[in-house]
Write an enzyme that holds these catalytic residues in place. Sequence first.
Site, mmCIF file in Angstrom:
data_model
loop_
_atom_site.group_PDB
_atom_site.id
_atom_site.type_symbol
_atom_site.label_atom_id
_atom_site.label_comp_id
_atom_site.label_asym_id
_atom_site.label_seq_id
_atom_site.Cartn_x
_atom_site.Cartn_y
_atom_site.Cartn_z
ATOM 1 N N VAL A 102 -6.332 92.842 28.988
ATOM 2 C CA VAL A 102 -4.898 92.994 28.760
ATOM 3 C C VAL A 102 -4.618 93.456 27.331
ATOM 4 O O VAL A 102 -5.329 93.083 26.404
ATOM 5 C CB VAL A 102 -4.154 91.664 29.075
ATOM 6 N N CYS A 103 -3.590 94.275 27.194
ATOM 7 C CA CYS A 103 -3.061 94.655 25.881
ATOM 8 C C CYS A 103 -1.531 94.631 25.998
ATOM 9 O O CYS A 103 -0.989 93.891 26.801
ATOM 10 C CB CYS A 103 -3.608 96.010 25.422
#
Length: 102
Positions: A59-60
């Site tokens: 995730v970012c």
Amino acid sequence: MEVETLAAMRAAGDTPIVLDVREPWEVELCAIPGCTHIPLGQLASRAGALPAEEVIVVVCHHGMRSAHATAWLRQQGFDRAINLAGGIDAWARRIDPSMKVY
């Protein structure tokens, strides 16, 4: 992977590793509970700490950095690495509206 899929997995007790590749200041603003934080710039030097056989959901902020990280991890033998579509922004908007967005 869509955020709803990850939320359903977690609710069912399936706890894949959630790898957050954002910068420390971003993680301070908001993060998925229980995530592992390795900034993208440190991933190459710290990937050895990750279990290659586990599902790793990367995730970012919006999904671009995590897409690059996922591709790199797969090249390194992390065959079960999956990008979280929409990133933490999608998680905050669709799963946890109490989470801060930026």
